[in-house]
Design a protein around this motif. Sequence first.
Motif, short mmCIF file in Angstrom:
data_model
loop_
_atom_site.label_atom_id
_atom_site.label_comp_id
_atom_site.label_asym_id
_atom_site.label_seq_id
_atom_site.Cartn_x
_atom_site.Cartn_y
_atom_site.Cartn_z
N PHE A 184 -8.91 -35.79 -13.03
CA PHE A 184 -8.27 -36.33 -14.22
C PHE A 184 -7.52 -37.61 -13.85
N ILE A 185 -7.10 -38.35 -14.84
CA ILE A 185 -6.39 -39.61 -14.62
C ILE A 185 -5.00 -39.51 -15.21
N ASP A 186 -4.00 -39.77 -14.38
CA ASP A 186 -2.63 -39.90 -14.88
C ASP A 186 -2.46 -41.31 -15.43
N ALA A 187 -2.41 -41.44 -16.74
CA ALA A 187 -2.36 -42.75 -17.37
C ALA A 187 -1.04 -43.45 -17.10
N ASP A 188 -1.12 -44.78 -16.99
CA ASP A 188 0.09 -45.58 -16.85
C ASP A 188 0.92 -45.50 -18.12
N ALA A 189 2.16 -45.97 -18.02
CA ALA A 189 3.05 -45.97 -19.17
C ALA A 189 2.53 -46.93 -20.23
N ALA A 190 2.70 -46.55 -21.49
CA ALA A 190 2.31 -47.42 -22.60
C ALA A 190 3.34 -48.54 -22.73
N CYS A 191 2.99 -49.52 -23.56
CA CYS A 191 3.88 -50.68 -23.73
C CYS A 191 5.20 -50.30 -24.37
N GLY A 192 5.15 -49.44 -25.36
CA GLY A 192 6.38 -49.06 -26.05
C GLY A 192 7.18 -48.03 -25.29
N PRO A 193 8.46 -48.27 -24.97
CA PRO A 193 9.25 -47.32 -24.18
C PRO A 193 9.51 -46.00 -24.89
N ASP A 194 9.44 -46.01 -26.24
CA ASP A 194 9.72 -44.79 -27.00
C ASP A 194 8.45 -44.14 -27.54
N SER A 195 7.29 -44.64 -27.17
CA SER A 195 6.05 -44.08 -27.69
C SER A 195 5.73 -42.77 -26.99
N LEU A 196 5.09 -41.89 -27.70
CA LEU A 196 4.67 -40.60 -27.16
C LEU A 196 3.15 -40.51 -27.24
N PRO A 197 2.55 -39.94 -26.19
CA PRO A 197 3.13 -39.38 -24.96
C PRO A 197 3.70 -40.46 -24.02
N VAL A 198 4.59 -40.03 -23.13
CA VAL A 198 5.20 -40.95 -22.16
C VAL A 198 4.39 -40.90 -20.87
N GLY A 199 3.68 -41.97 -20.59
CA GLY A 199 2.89 -42.03 -19.38
C GLY A 199 3.68 -42.60 -18.21
N GLY A 200 3.01 -42.69 -17.07
CA GLY A 200 3.64 -43.30 -15.90
C GLY A 200 4.71 -42.46 -15.25
N LEU A 201 4.68 -41.13 -15.43
CA LEU A 201 5.70 -40.27 -14.85
C LEU A 201 5.23 -39.56 -13.58
N THR A 202 4.11 -40.00 -13.03
CA THR A 202 3.60 -39.36 -11.82
C THR A 202 4.61 -39.52 -10.68
N VAL A 203 4.93 -38.41 -10.05
CA VAL A 203 5.83 -38.42 -8.89
C VAL A 203 4.98 -38.23 -7.64
N VAL A 204 5.02 -39.21 -6.77
CA VAL A 204 4.23 -39.15 -5.54
C VAL A 204 5.18 -39.02 -4.37
N THR A 205 5.36 -37.81 -3.91
CA THR A 205 6.23 -37.53 -2.76
C THR A 205 5.52 -36.57 -1.83
N PHE A 206 5.73 -36.78 -0.55
CA PHE A 206 5.15 -35.91 0.46
C PHE A 206 6.27 -35.44 1.39
N PRO A 207 6.52 -34.13 1.48
CA PRO A 207 7.54 -33.65 2.42
C PRO A 207 7.18 -34.08 3.84
N ASN A 208 8.17 -34.61 4.55
CA ASN A 208 7.90 -35.08 5.91
C ASN A 208 9.03 -34.61 6.83
N ASN A 209 8.96 -33.32 7.18
CA ASN A 209 9.97 -32.72 8.05
C ASN A 209 9.44 -32.48 9.46
N HIS A 210 8.33 -33.11 9.80
CA HIS A 210 7.68 -32.80 11.08
C HIS A 210 8.54 -33.20 12.27
#
Length: 241
Positions: A184-210
């Motif tokens: 699937f594709i996580d869509a980027d945020a739309a132009c309008g800040p108050d438009s729904l749905p709100v895109g661009g909320l993908t959180v890309v984090t990787f635990p790095n406790n090595h």
Amino acid sequence: MTASGTGERRRRSPAFPIGLTLIALFFFAGFCALGAWQIQRLSWKRDLIARVDARIHARPVPAPRVAVKTDEYRRVRISGHFLHDKAALVQAVTVRGPGFWVLTPLATDQGFTVIVNRGFVPPENRKDYARPLGEVQLAGLLRLNEPGGGFLRSNDPAADRWYSRDVTAIGAARGIKGPLAGYFIDADAACGPDSLPVGGLTVVTFPNNHLQYAVTWFVLATMIASAYIYVMRQEWKDRRG
């Protein structure tokens, strides 16, 4: 001790130093091996983070028909028209609070269908959000399928309850015809800040406790070596005495 109470230590078996050495060597080698493995994992994780970061900030490329593991988080672009009547709501918790991801199939101009995570809607707007008609063009991050469900909760297609973005199950439940992309594709945020749905909320984090894990294993190996040296010195002194 002797019955006279002179405090003389009882002499251990001659096999004691050998057994102690073998046990200490086993644990010392094991802890060192685990520490070295964590160092290797640290190098791998740093390389992964660097590669994903490069993908996220790269210019979007055409969305593929088939994706592989190395395509995850790649920026892609796609065009087509949404099948809003086949959309599914997947429960989500985001920086905006609890709600739903809006997953809508997109019939692409390339002849296949791909499910797009258009973004987040709060519970009160689960039916009240924008549904663009006609040809659309969008960009976003390619994400691999999430089969099964979420933490302690399994997807229930019959009841239309979704806890993970399982595109295969959603496609089957919605009766999507023709080839369906296995991602699937996580869509980027739309132009309008108050438009729904709100895109661009993908959180890309990787635990790095090595690194912390590696230090822990090496400290344990050092403790084993120190304890072994101390006991063997005491044993040597006792035998000399």
